[in-house]
Write a protein that holds these residues in place. Sequence first.
Motif, short mmCIF file in Angstrom:
data_model
loop_
_atom_site.label_atom_id
_atom_site.label_comp_id
_atom_site.label_asym_id
_atom_site.label_seq_id
_atom_site.Cartn_x
_atom_site.Cartn_y
_atom_site.Cartn_z
N ILE A 79 2.93 -15.68 -4.81
CA ILE A 79 2.96 -16.27 -3.47
C ILE A 79 2.80 -15.12 -2.48
CG2 ILE A 79 4.32 -17.54 -1.78
CD1 ILE A 79 5.73 -18.92 -4.11
N LEU A 80 1.88 -15.28 -1.56
CA LEU A 80 1.61 -14.27 -0.54
C LEU A 80 1.82 -14.87 0.84
CD1 LEU A 80 -1.72 -12.43 -1.49
CD2 LEU A 80 0.61 -11.55 -1.68
N LYS A 81 2.14 -14.00 1.78
CA LYS A 81 2.16 -14.42 3.18
C LYS A 81 0.79 -14.15 3.79
CE LYS A 81 7.09 -13.63 3.89
NZ LYS A 81 8.12 -12.90 4.66
N ILE A 82 0.45 -14.92 4.79
CA ILE A 82 -0.83 -14.73 5.50
C ILE A 82 -0.93 -13.28 5.96
CG2 ILE A 82 -2.17 -15.38 7.54
CD1 ILE A 82 -0.87 -18.17 7.32
N GLY A 83 -2.09 -12.67 5.72
CA GLY A 83 -2.33 -11.30 6.16
C GLY A 83 -1.98 -10.24 5.13
N GLN A 84 -1.22 -10.61 4.10
CA GLN A 84 -0.90 -9.64 3.06
C GLN A 84 -2.13 -9.39 2.18
OE1 GLN A 84 2.66 -11.36 1.16
NE2 GLN A 84 3.86 -9.69 2.06
N SER A 85 -2.07 -8.33 1.41
CA SER A 85 -3.15 -8.02 0.49
C SER A 85 -2.59 -7.92 -0.92
CB SER A 85 -3.84 -6.72 0.87
OG SER A 85 -2.93 -5.64 0.80
N MET A 86 -3.46 -8.14 -1.89
CA MET A 86 -3.05 -7.98 -3.28
C MET A 86 -4.28 -7.84 -4.17
SD MET A 86 -2.01 -11.52 -5.16
CE MET A 86 -1.84 -10.61 -6.68
N THR A 87 -4.03 -7.37 -5.38
CA THR A 87 -5.09 -7.23 -6.37
C THR A 87 -4.76 -8.06 -7.58
OG1 THR A 87 -5.61 -4.98 -5.64
CG2 THR A 87 -6.34 -5.63 -7.85
N LEU A 88 -5.70 -8.90 -7.98
CA LEU A 88 -5.58 -9.66 -9.22
C LEU A 88 -6.24 -8.83 -10.33
CD1 LEU A 88 -5.37 -11.80 -6.91
CD2 LEU A 88 -6.35 -13.43 -8.51
N GLN A 89 -5.49 -8.65 -11.41
CA GLN A 89 -5.98 -7.80 -12.48
C GLN A 89 -6.65 -8.64 -13.58
OE1 GLN A 89 -5.99 -4.60 -12.18
NE2 GLN A 89 -4.51 -4.31 -10.53
N ASP A 124 -12.00 -3.32 -17.32
CA ASP A 124 -11.24 -3.83 -16.19
C ASP A 124 -12.13 -4.29 -15.04
OD1 ASP A 124 -9.31 -1.15 -17.13
OD2 ASP A 124 -8.54 -3.20 -17.22
N PHE A 125 -11.73 -5.39 -14.41
CA PHE A 125 -12.50 -5.93 -13.30
C PHE A 125 -11.52 -6.55 -12.30
CE2 PHE A 125 -16.06 -7.02 -11.02
CZ PHE A 125 -16.44 -8.36 -11.01
N PRO A 126 -10.88 -5.73 -11.46
CA PRO A 126 -9.89 -6.26 -10.51
C PRO A 126 -10.54 -6.93 -9.31
CG PRO A 126 -10.08 -3.89 -10.31
CD PRO A 126 -10.94 -4.26 -11.47
N LEU A 127 -9.85 -7.94 -8.79
CA LEU A 127 -10.28 -8.67 -7.60
C LEU A 127 -9.28 -8.40 -6.49
CD1 LEU A 127 -12.21 -10.92 -6.38
CD2 LEU A 127 -10.44 -12.56 -7.07
#
Lengths: 114, 113
Positions: free
Chosen positions: B12-22, B73-76
Amino acid sequence: EDKVVQSPLSLVVHEGDTVTLNCSYEVTNFRSLLWYKQEKKAPTFLFMLTSSGIEKKSGRLSSILDKKELFSILNITATQTGDSAIYLCAPARDSGGSNYKLTFGKGTLLTVNP
Amino acid sequence: NAGVTQTPKFRILKIGQSMTLQCAQDMNHNYMYWYRQDPGMGLKLIYYSVGAGITDKGEVPNGYNVSRSTTEDFPLRLELAAPSQTSVYFCASSQGRRGQPQHFGDGTRLSIL
């Protein structure tokens, strides 16, 4: 723009029934058509069809492709509750080299009741 | 056989946060793909890669970035998460030879609130 239409969108049957799922497509540079079964998680590969009129079979599942009329069908005979899933049709478009891109239909949700 | 492994499974993310899906695969496949699946819809291609160092846009690339420094590896990457990016994300890979299907990971369910 590539188009894929699956029908019906959902289907409820009783164990032992036979079902036919339909997929029609309009895809540029068509290479092949793939069928996937999706239960709770990852889509799992069922069939890849490249030639018209040649039926592929795996147990109670079979599929055939008509490249002239641009459609494919997936048949499941003697359905079991374990066949309950979303069935996805995905024509593959040639993207150059050995690469291909899949365009997925919305899927058919099959529910098999005991 | 591990096949295609995606992490995390849920986020779960808040609007404006960033993250990487592995996404990692151990089948030595050259071709890798990222899809998103919204309820009642088919899978839409976000980005794909035909080998290390080579990536290209799919059907719905806006708001995402990818990299492919290794074959495995191919992160998004999501830079500025938006509610419209709430979806289930699937990574897939294939050998790239004719007749070889794409194999999918179990997906990452992402909610942006």
